[in-house]
Design an enzyme around this catalytic site. Structure first.
Site, PDB file in Angstrom:
ATOM      1  N   LYS A  46       0.802  -1.227   0.000  1.00 25.36           N
ATOM      2  CA  LYS A  46       0.000   0.000   0.000  1.00 25.36           C
ATOM      3  C   LYS A  46       0.835   1.278   0.000  1.00 25.36           C
ATOM      4  CE  LYS A  46      -4.087  -2.021   2.193  1.00 25.36           C
ATOM      5  NZ  LYS A  46      -5.105  -1.878   3.254  1.00 25.36           N
TER       6      LYS A  46
ATOM      7  N   ASP B  67     -10.029   2.573   2.286  1.00 27.29           N
ATOM      8  CA  ASP B  67     -10.092   1.935   3.606  1.00 27.29           C
ATOM      9  C   ASP B  67     -10.771   2.853   4.619  1.00 27.29           C
ATOM     10  OD1 ASP B  67      -8.891  -0.514   2.993  1.00 27.29           O
ATOM     11  OD2 ASP B  67      -6.876   0.242   3.343  1.00 27.29           O
TER      12      ASP B  67
END
Length: 276
Positions: A69, A105
């Site tokens: 990420k 997220d």
């Protein structure tokens, strides 16, 4: 739908990815809406090479999971301001060869929490300071909550650094007074996931019935931490809700259409039940 020369490809990159439930969830959604899309999982160790492949093969988009990420960011053309603030990308959208990174997220977490309690003005004990915690801390700040970041003593520097960015207190996981005083407790560590499924990130004995307890671990569906919180009268929010809602936002970024959230939830729950 059968793939053909016009099929648009999306996928998830990470290491490992064999456990991912995203292909089942997204492919069911594509089929429901009659979209000529396919979603696949790719185990990736060479992030730069994977991004070159996205450009060369014209993939529409990617989900990005651990441990990529942060590593993916230098290879993209643009980063959404929110993702840049968080410092992590979990979604890539390819618009004609221009790759933009997003973070869904935080929206997935916030939407899952808001279904149970509005975070504004609430005290939150955020357990963990890794990638998931970064996105959650940002979301809590954006929604007016007051988090305190707690991490393992041997990794307290991570909590200190994240707290400095967010502008909130920090401490180690032994601070049960912070957990007991919080309105919301969030486990953003990997404790509760195999092979740590029999462990808890903090002592559940300090939890109160008035609290909301959230766990980002989604497999198992109900972690030991959530079971013990529920036994103490707490409202609990399983990690599958965050997984579902962040995925729904990804779907909408790639397709431009509203995600069939109820269908995606059904597929996700079926797969999690099958994995028990």
């Amino acid at each position: 739908m059968r793939p053909d020369a016009k099929t648009r490809l999306c996928g998830i990159i990470g290491n490992p990815v064999e456990h991912s439930l995203s292909p089942a969830m997204h492919n069911a959604a594509f089929e429901r809406l009659g979209l000529n899309f396919v979603y696949l999982a790719f185990r990736v160790t060479d992030v730069e090479g994977a991004i070159r492949a996205v450009r060369a093969l014209g993939l529409r988009g990617l989900s990005v999971t651990v441990p990529h990420k942060v590593a993916v960011i230098p290879f993209l053309d643009a980063i959404d301001p929110v993702a840049r603030s968080i410092g992590a990308v979990n979604t890539v959208v390819n618009d004609g060869g221009r790759l933009t990174g997003y973070n869904t997220d935080w929206t997935g977490f916030v939407r899952s929490l808001e279904a149970h309690v509005p975070p504004a003005g609430r005290r939150v004990a955020l357990l963990g300071a890794g990638g998931a915690a970064r996105a959650i801390a940002f979301g809590l700040r954006e929604r007016g909550a007051s988090p305190t970041i707690l991490n393992r003593a041997e990794e307290i520097a991570m909590a200190r650094d994240l707290a400095a960015e967010i502008g909130c207190p920090f401490g180690d996981l032994a601070r049960t007074d912070v957990i007991a005083a919080a309105d919301i407790v969030v486990n953003a560590t990997s404790v509760g996931m195999a092979p740590l499924q029999d462990l808890v990130p903090a002592d559940p004995a300090v939890l109160r019935p008035e609290q909301v307890v959230v766990d980002v671990v989604y497999n198992p569906l109900e972690t030991r931490f959530l079971r013990e919180a529920k036994a103490r009268g707490c409202r609990t929010v399983p990690g599958c809700e965050m997984l579902l809602l962040q995925g729904a936002t990804q779907f909408e970024l790639w397709t431009g259409q509203p995600a069939p959230v109820d269908l995606m939830r059904t597929v996700l729950m079926e797969r999690l039940a099958a994995n028990r």
